[in-house]
Structure formats: C-alpha cells, structure tokens
Design a protein around this motif. Sequence first.
Motif, short mmCIF file in Angstrom:
data_model
loop_
_atom_site.label_atom_id
_atom_site.label_comp_id
_atom_site.label_asym_id
_atom_site.label_seq_id
_atom_site.Cartn_x
_atom_site.Cartn_y
_atom_site.Cartn_z
N GLY A 22 -2.87 8.71 -0.54
CA GLY A 22 -1.95 7.75 -1.12
C GLY A 22 -2.60 6.80 -2.11
O GLY A 22 -2.10 5.69 -2.33
N HIS A 23 -3.67 7.22 -2.72
CA HIS A 23 -4.35 6.36 -3.69
C HIS A 23 -3.42 6.03 -4.85
O HIS A 23 -2.68 6.88 -5.34
N ILE A 24 -3.45 4.77 -5.31
CA ILE A 24 -2.68 4.38 -6.49
C ILE A 24 -3.59 3.71 -7.52
O ILE A 24 -4.65 3.17 -7.19
N TRP B 151 3.67 -4.09 -15.48
CA TRP B 151 2.78 -3.06 -14.96
C TRP B 151 3.58 -1.91 -14.34
O TRP B 151 4.73 -2.08 -13.96
N LYS B 152 2.94 -0.77 -14.23
CA LYS B 152 3.48 0.31 -13.43
C LYS B 152 2.38 0.85 -12.52
O LYS B 152 1.19 0.81 -12.87
N TRP B 153 2.78 1.30 -11.36
CA TRP B 153 1.81 1.91 -10.46
C TRP B 153 1.91 3.43 -10.60
O TRP B 153 2.96 3.97 -10.91
N ILE B 154 0.79 4.09 -10.39
CA ILE B 154 0.70 5.53 -10.58
C ILE B 154 0.06 6.13 -9.33
O ILE B 154 -1.01 5.68 -8.89
N HIS B 155 0.70 7.13 -8.77
CA HIS B 155 0.13 7.83 -7.61
C HIS B 155 -1.01 8.71 -8.10
O HIS B 155 -0.79 9.62 -8.92
N ILE C 58 0.85 -1.17 0.00
CA ILE C 58 0.00 0.00 0.00
C ILE C 58 0.89 1.23 0.00
O ILE C 58 2.02 1.21 0.52
N HIS C 59 0.43 2.31 -0.62
CA HIS C 59 1.25 3.52 -0.67
C HIS C 59 1.59 3.99 0.73
O HIS C 59 0.77 3.91 1.65
N GLU C 60 2.80 4.49 0.89
CA GLU C 60 3.27 4.89 2.21
C GLU C 60 2.37 5.92 2.89
O GLU C 60 2.24 5.93 4.11
#
Length: 254
Positions: A156-158, A145-149, A86-88
């Motif tokens: 911290g939604h991605i 894949w890549k994650w995007i903020h 999960i995003h920090e």
Amino acid sequence: MKIAENVFGYRTAIANIAYIAGLGPKKEDWVLIDTGIPYSASFILKNTKQLFNEKKPLAIILTHAHFDHIGALQTLVNKWNVPVYIHEKEIPYLESKKKYPKPTPLKEKGIMSFLSPFYPRDGIDFHSKIKPISREDSLPFLTDWKWIHTPGHTEGHISLFREKDRLLLAGDALITVKQESLFAVLTQKKEIHGPPAYFTPDVETSFTSIEKLHALEPQILYTGHGGPMYGEDIRKGISQLLYQHTYENVLKGE
C-alpha cells in the motif's frame, strides 16, 4: 531544510520526514509526512516547534508502515491527537495483524543490507485515529496535491505529487541514495535508486511504480532516504535506473 514552497524536509538518522505547510483557508495549517525512526519523537517535536510554534498538524500521512517511517507515530499521536492517514492495504501491517516479508540481505550487497534481518518488520499495534486512503478524495486538505498508489516496496505504498511545481514526495518508491550501503548512507551521495532492495519483495511491481512516477516528469524530488534533487538530474537518474533494470532483465532472459 526547505525543499520547495511550503515544503520542508528533516532527516531522522536513516529516514526522512516531510512537512507540507501553507494549508487551510488562512494558509496556516500543515501536515506531517511519515514519522521517522524509533525514538525520534523528541527531535521531531523540537523541529516542528521551530517551524510552527505550538500549532499541531491537521494530520499525519504515512507513505507506508515500515519501522523507519512509523517510529515516532505513537508518541506524536499521543501528543497531538490527530488522525493518521495510510493506504488501506497498509493498515494490517500498522496494526500488527500482518508482518512484512522477511528481508533479503543478499539481493543487493552492503552493510545496511546485511543488517536487515535485525530490522523490525512487524507493526506497532497501532489502532487509534486511522483513516484509510482508498479514494481520490481521501486527503481533502491537500487540495493542490494528489496521492499515487506506488506498490512494490510494500502493498500500500503511496507517493504525493504537486502539479504546480511538479514536486514529488516519493517515500521509498524510489530513493536518492544507495540505502544498502553504509558508506552511501553516511555520505548521503545523491544517486537515484530503486527502493531498498532488502525490504522490497516485489521488484517488478516496484519498477512499474517507478515508471508511473517517471511519467509525471517531476522537477523536484524528495524521498524517504537521501537528499532532494532538482531538474534534469531527476529525469536522467530515473531514465538510467529504468534502462539498467530492463538490461538486467534481458540478460536474465525475462
């Protein structure tokens, strides 16, 4: 339901989860994206057994820590003993060190909006096996894949994007149903909307995130609420959403 190659979706009442399969050297591994509403663990476990027999996932990835996306988390981690990414910036909410802002039920009218003061907005005091998403290589098993903020709905939604088929798993950064309306939720009428208004404290930032996702030119879209969408309907829907938001800001003199 099958969303795209090696990607499957499942709806837990009002919120979706997703499975990314075909991972690892033998293409036999998988990960779970979000964990649905509270008390949905038994349904998720039954569904994953049908898809993957008894094979547990490599990890659980959370787009954010709202109650309808972490509902089965504790039960699934107890069952599988896997890490949770999960995003920090979301970790304090997951761990119940911070509460999400109070809902705004009158921002966008609808029965789901009016009920929002009764929705949980604190975390689940979850501390085990948390892996912060903070760097580009934070999800090493998702090589395609890549994650995007995509903040705005939460800090911290991605979202997740696969370049080869332009598949976007947007979480609640944008959604394909008018979540404020009970009728729309029940009928699952497909329309592109911004994140649920009653739980989105930073609307302007959320639309900056939507512009970022629009620039990716997604061809397949699956979100935290609503059904999947494909092709030109996505571009038209996001374009209309952004135009409407700009028009409303002009009327307000912003």
